[in-house]
Design a protein around this motif. Structure first.
Motif, PDB file in Angstrom:
ATOM      1  N   GLU A 283      49.513  41.084  21.571  1.00  7.50           N
ATOM      2  CA  GLU A 283      49.650  42.690  21.170  1.00  7.50           C
ATOM      3  C   GLU A 283      50.317  42.405  19.702  1.00  7.50           C
ATOM      4  O   GLU A 283      50.815  41.691  19.440  1.00  7.50           O
TER       5      GLU A 283
ATOM      6  N   GLU B 295      57.771  50.619  25.927  1.00  5.58           N
ATOM      7  CA  GLU B 295      56.834  50.476  24.695  1.00  5.58           C
ATOM      8  C   GLU B 295      55.984  49.349  25.135  1.00  5.58           C
ATOM      9  O   GLU B 295      54.938  49.228  24.569  1.00  5.58           O
ATOM     10  N   CYS B 296      56.471  48.345  25.939  1.00  2.00           N
ATOM     11  CA  CYS B 296      55.603  47.282  26.326  1.00  2.00           C
ATOM     12  C   CYS B 296      54.370  47.330  26.977  1.00  2.00           C
ATOM     13  O   CYS B 296      54.307  48.249  27.912  1.00  2.00           O
TER      14      CYS B 296
ATOM     15  N   THR C 234      65.678  50.517  14.422  1.00  2.00           N
ATOM     16  CA  THR C 234      65.971  49.121  14.008  1.00  2.00           C
ATOM     17  C   THR C 234      67.411  48.824  13.727  1.00  2.00           C
ATOM     18  O   THR C 234      68.137  47.675  13.957  1.00  2.00           O
TER      19      THR C 234
ATOM     20  N   TRP D 183      52.862  43.603  16.593  1.00  2.00           N
ATOM     21  CA  TRP D 183      54.406  43.535  16.530  1.00  2.00           C
ATOM     22  C   TRP D 183      54.673  45.264  16.301  1.00  2.00           C
ATOM     23  O   TRP D 183      53.852  46.060  15.501  1.00  2.00           O
ATOM     24  N   SER D 184      55.616  45.788  17.060  1.00  2.00           N
ATOM     25  CA  SER D 184      56.101  47.034  16.795  1.00  2.00           C
ATOM     26  C   SER D 184      56.953  47.044  15.612  1.00  2.00           C
ATOM     27  O   SER D 184      57.503  45.721  15.495  1.00  2.00           O
ATOM     28  N   ALA D 185      57.546  47.908  14.788  1.00  2.00           N
ATOM     29  CA  ALA D 185      58.279  48.134  13.820  1.00  2.00           C
ATOM     30  C   ALA D 185      59.770  47.299  14.395  1.00  2.00           C
ATOM     31  O   ALA D 185      60.426  46.238  13.683  1.00  2.00           O
TER      32      ALA D 185
ATOM     33  N   TYR E  69      63.996  51.235  25.424  1.00  2.00           N
ATOM     34  CA  TYR E  69      62.958  51.427  24.576  1.00  2.00           C
ATOM     35  C   TYR E  69      61.914  50.252  25.078  1.00  2.00           C
ATOM     36  O   TYR E  69      60.572  50.774  24.854  1.00  2.00           O
TER      37      TYR E  69
END
Ligand SMILES: O=C(O)CCC(=O)C(=O)O
Ligand SMILES: [Fe+2]
Length: 208
Positions: free
Chosen positions: A86, A45-46, A5, A88-90, A41
């Motif tokens: 979906e 990841e999606c 992040t 939320w990822s961090a 990323y």
């Protein structure tokens, strides 16, 4: 230690490009190295989908891949199709929070589009679904290949062009959806991929 992040936070002390009423482009909110890291990323990841939609009675696959991320229960409907969110990822949660803070909008939904190359596109439309409200504020972050973004005034049909670069953040607010349509045309000469993230605020009580 730095986390992913830290590498990907958009910054807003950057150059602003002024455009037709309601559109503002903040350039270079993420450096090209960080935008590239975030692009790769997200590619991994999606949970990519290629929904089919019906146009003039014909069923066709949309010319790009998509992933819809949102707070629980916030379905999104367009062209007769419903996308279940979906979580939320961090990484995306941190970016969403940064954008919410920057623009003062409690974003709760995100549509991610992956244009695999210049053959992928998005046709003319306004983001004017009732669940977005009358004058939505949408923050659109570009990663990867530079692509042409077109805005067309509904009344005069005047077209404005904007070259969206990796790391640019385009804000669409005010009357931008009421007065304009926008599109991302095919550009066969573009061989690289692009990911676009549109952060939205969906009115919870409007979800059908
Ligand atoms: O890819 C873009 O820049 C445009 C995306 C868009 O218009 C949308 O998601 O509604
Ligand atoms: Fe749009």
């Amino acid at each position: 230690m730095q986390s992913v992040t830290d590498f990907t936070m958009p910054l807003f002390n950057t150059k602003v490009k002024s455009l037709p009423n309601g559109f503002i482009c903040h350039q270079n909110t993420i450096s090209s190295v960080k935008a590239d890291a975030l692009y790769h990323y997200l590619l991994d990841e999606c949970a990519w989908q290629q929904p089919k939609i019906v146009i003039y009675g014909k069923t066709v696959s949309i010319p790009r891949l998509q992933c819809y991320i949102a707070d629980e229960g916030l379905e999104y409907q367009y062209s007769g199709l419903t996308m279940a969110p979906e979580p939320w990822s961090a990484v995306l949660l941190a970016i969403k929070n940064r954008l919410s803070h920057t623009f003062g909008v409690p974003f709760n939904a995100l549509l991610v589009n992956w244009y695999r190359d210049g053959q992928d596109s998005m046709g003319w439309h306004s983001d004017d679904e009732p669940e977005l409200g009358r004058e939505p504020c949408i923050a659109s972050l570009s990663l990867g290949a530079s692509r042409l973004f077109k805005m067309r005034q509904k009344q005069t049909l005047q077209v404005y062009n904007l070259q969206l670069q990796s790391g640019d953040c385009l804000l669409m607010s005010g009357r931008s959806q009421l007065d304009f349509q926008h599109s991302l045309p095919k550009q066969p000469s573009v061989k690289q991929g692009r990911i676009n993230l549109t952060f939205r605020y969906v009115l919870p009580h409007h979800v059908r």
